[in-house]
Design an enzyme around this catalytic site. Structure first.
Site, PDB file in Angstrom:
ATOM      1  N   LYS A  89      -2.253  13.197   6.247  1.00 34.60           N
ATOM      2  CA  LYS A  89      -3.099  12.629   6.929  1.00 34.60           C
ATOM      3  C   LYS A  89      -2.508  11.104   7.226  1.00 34.60           C
ATOM      4  O   LYS A  89      -3.098  10.562   7.831  1.00 34.60           O
ATOM      5  CB  LYS A  89      -3.554  12.403   5.261  1.00 34.60           C
ATOM      6  CG  LYS A  89      -4.574  13.416   4.821  1.00 34.60           C
ATOM      7  CD  LYS A  89      -5.772  13.073   5.578  1.00 34.60           C
ATOM      8  CE  LYS A  89      -6.571  14.734   4.207  1.00 34.60           C
ATOM      9  NZ  LYS A  89      -7.786  15.003   5.041  1.00 34.60           N
ATOM     10  N   GLU A 111     -12.759   7.449   2.514  1.00 37.52           N
ATOM     11  CA  GLU A 111     -13.518   8.341   1.526  1.00 37.52           C
ATOM     12  C   GLU A 111     -11.816   9.159   1.156  1.00 37.52           C
ATOM     13  O   GLU A 111     -11.332   9.107   2.336  1.00 37.52           O
ATOM     14  CB  GLU A 111     -14.046   8.928   2.368  1.00 37.52           C
ATOM     15  CG  GLU A 111     -14.158   9.917   2.670  1.00 37.52           C
ATOM     16  CD  GLU A 111     -13.936  10.398   4.115  1.00 37.52           C
ATOM     17  OE1 GLU A 111     -13.835   9.460   4.730  1.00 37.52           O
ATOM     18  OE2 GLU A 111     -12.526  10.582   4.480  1.00 37.52           O
ATOM     19  N   SER A 377       1.019  21.362   5.133  1.00 40.56           N
ATOM     20  CA  SER A 377       0.100  20.120   6.333  1.00 40.56           C
ATOM     21  C   SER A 377       0.672  19.675   5.028  1.00 40.56           C
ATOM     22  O   SER A 377       0.539  17.848   5.351  1.00 40.56           O
ATOM     23  CB  SER A 377      -1.308  20.422   5.817  1.00 40.56           C
ATOM     24  OG  SER A 377      -2.004  21.101   4.543  1.00 40.56           O
TER      25      SER A 377
END
Lengths: 393, 256
Positions: A89, A111, A377
């Protein structure tokens, strides 16, 4: 076949900017400026410097020897779990915070579902000294307490989304409402390849560092920049798009996206969007989403909060429809088992999101010698509660 | 002539339009509310069809939509209910809602159903102008439906001109860039924005909405536009108690 966005903001039949007029100026400002800003040499220099020295890139491409032996293929793990804040991210939030600064924005909203994107956003806001507000579903706040604490410690204000199902979808609605009410000074850092154009393209560009590095690392390690398979999990789809990006036009590389089947695709507790969904509009773009016959959005279910989203990004919808990528799903239990297997065979505790991608290896048949890249990830620290409860540690 | 065009021809100012959510507070109240509003002096109606993810709405309208959905409202049922509408209601009626339910219902089927039950126009805030022009305009026109676009203080003059050229009913001026249910604050900035719009001498009439909750704010809206649209304040007013009495009491504030 063009798999990338066209000048109108579409990927084949998907994409666009389905937004109320109140958001038009913000989205239009982004659309007109994002490529110019991102492609600027000074921006690239600053972005890459932060990725290297702050995030810790390049992330390793690790040949997982024991998994390789088990599956009779060369299993490479792209170690996004080693990034600062623990997941892919941060690649996107670093890019977007620099972009927000160039646009003169003073306030950042985001969000978050599991909290990974919220933490990554709060982190870059702390880094650059910008006000940060993160919307998170009331239920997710309860089940992801450590990440909520991290965001608060980083100086972010975490606002509980109490509408609808009180999860990621509703946090996204609340963030969009905030943006509508604060159109001038605020930038909305969307955390996945979803939302109105240009978000899906912009986020994919920032995440494409994953496949860009992978190609170089594969060349160094195998002498060939094209593996046989590339696997990644898909909620909204940002790590998958970053992992696929530079392989999309290498048509001999098989791309496999793994969705969360939850308790099973036919149980009513699933997030397998391409299996259960159909074409429609959600959060500003035309894509594939889980919905009733009347067009009301259906609440997804997954043991992984990061995959618990009723849609996929429009580029994924295009890759699915054109069959450029295969979309498959694995259940909660299959993912948890794969997470445990990776931990015990490689000494790496994966995020449950990433464990979904690993779980698909069980279903593949290799003849030996194939090169397979799996995007790891994120790391599993945030998921210890779930692992503990499931396995009784 | 479309009833929307007719009302603006007959009544140049002080046009009072009321928004309410279909299937709220009771699932079967949709047509009764329309009739009561007309009787109490409303000039135009906007009936909202509920959506699970209404990003442009504030908490009051969102909660009404959720209750309506929970009670079983969908577009099939709404059109069933609206078959009764024109037996009692003569004022213009618009449907307002988000694009996904319309797409799932089918745009042509939706427009046809609107025309059959006597709906005069639609407001679909997340249907982009460019999509409307390219894909849906001809269908709307074929069934004589007006498509109403929103304009905010941030909308450029060039875009307002384009919206005006694509409109055939009225233009919906948002008092501020905000979700529904905020209070209308007429500051120097909003006044300048309303005057700027008035100076553009648009072909279409204008209505001001978002934040109108009292006679005072309605009068302010009418100073700058052909009328005002009330949503949240009305939805709040019919939340509990006797529907007809609530409607009459609410409307008296604006019509007396």
């Amino acid at each position: 076949m063009n798999y990338f966005v066209n000048e109108k903001g579409y990927y084949g039949d998907f994409g666009g900017a389905y937004i109320p007029e109140m958001l038009y100026p913000n989205v239009e400002e982004l659309r007109q400026n994002y490529l110019k800003i991102i492609e600027d040499a000074a921006f690239q220099k600053e972005f890459h410097a932060l990725l290297k020295d702050y995030v810790g890139r390049p992330s390793p491409l690790y040949l997982a020897k024991r998994l390789s032996k088990k599956y009779n293929a060369n299993i490479f793990l792209k170690r996004e779990d080693l990034n600062h804040t623990g997941a892919h991210k941060i690649n996107n939030t670093i890019g977007q915070i620099l972009l927000a600064e160039k646009l003169g924005k003073k306030r950042i909203i985001a969000e978050t579902g599991a909290g990974q994107h919220g933490v990554a956003t709060a982190t870059v806001c702390a880094l650059r000294g910008l006000e940060c507000v993160v919307y998170m579903g009331e239920i997710d706040i309860q089940r992801q307490a450590p990440n909520v604490a991290r965001m608060k410690m980083l100086g972010a204000k975490v606002i509980s989304a109490v509408s609808g199902s009180k999860t990621l979808k509703d946090a996204t609605n609340e963030a969009m409402r905030d943006w509508i009410n604060n159109p001038v000074d605020t930038h909305y850092i969307i955390g996945s390849v979803v939302g109105p154009h240009p978000y899906p393209d912009m986020v994919a560009i920032f995440q494409s560092i994953i496949s860009e590095e992978t190609k170089k690392q594969l060349t160094e390690q195998t002498g060939n920049d094209q593996p046989d398979y590339v696997l990644a999990c898909v909620g909204g789809g940002s790590n998958a798009m970053g992992m696929f990006y530079h392989f999309i036009n290498d048509e001999n590389v098989k791309l496999i996206a793994i969705e969360a089947a939850g308790k099973g695709v036919s149980t009513g507790f699933s997030a397998a969007t391409t299996f259960l969904g159909k074409e429609g509009v959600l959060h500003g773009s035309r894509s594939i989403l889980m919905q009733t016959a009347d067009g009301q959005v259906v609440e997804p279910h997954s043991v992984s909060a990061g995959l618990d989203y009723p849609g996929i990004g429009p580029q994924h919808a295009h890759l699915f429809k054109t069959t450029r990528a295969a979309y498959v799903s694995v259940t909660d239990n299959e993912a948890l088992d794969a997470g445990l297997l990776c931990t015990q065979m490689e000494g790496i505790i994966p995020a449950i999101e990433s464990a979904h991608a690993l779980a698909h290896l069980e279903k593949m048949k290799f003849k030996g010698g194939e090169n397979v890249v799996v995007c790891l990830s994120g790391r599993g620290d945030k998921d210890m509660d779930t692992y503990m409860k499931h396995f009784g540690f | 002539m479309n009833r929307i065009n007719k009302i603006f021809k007959e009544k140049k100012n002080n046009i009072l339009s009321i928004y309410y959510t279909a299937g709220y507070p009771g699932l079967g109240d949709t047509v009764a509310i329309a009739a009561a509003l007309e009787k109490a002096g409303a000039d135009m109606l906007e009936i909202g069809f509920p959506y699970s993810d209404p990003v442009a709405d504030g908490p009051v309208i969102q909660a009404s939509s959720k209750l309506s959905l929970d009670q079983g409202m969908d577009l099939n049922l709404l059109f069933e209910q609206l078959k009764e509408l024109r037996k009692t209601v003569t004022i213009p009626v618009l449907l307002m809602g988000y694009v996904n339910p319309v797409l799932q219902y089918g745009v042509e089927r939706f427009c046809k159903a609107c025309a059959e039950v006597g709906v005069d126009g639609c407001i679909v805030p997340d249907l982009p102008m460019v999509e409307y022009e390219e894909f849906y305009k001809d269908v709307f026109l074929k069934y004589g439906l007006s498509n109403i676009f929103l304009v905010t203080p941030q909308t450029s003059v060039e875009r307002i001109r384009k919206i005006d050229s694509l409109s055939n009913g009225f233009i919906y001026l948002l008092s501020s860039s905000a979700t529904t249910g905020q209070n209308l604050q007429v500051s120097d900035t909003t006044e300048a924005y309303f005057s700027r719009i008035a100076d553009l001498k648009l072909t279409n009439p204008t209505m001001i909405g978002f934040g109108i909750s009292s006679k005072e704010t309605f009068d302010k809206a009418c100073k700058y536009a052909n009328g005002g649209i009330i949503g949240t304040a009305f939805v709040k007013a019919i939340e509990a108690g006797n529907l007809e009495e609530n409607i009459e009491a609410f409307m008296t504030k604006f019509t007396s």
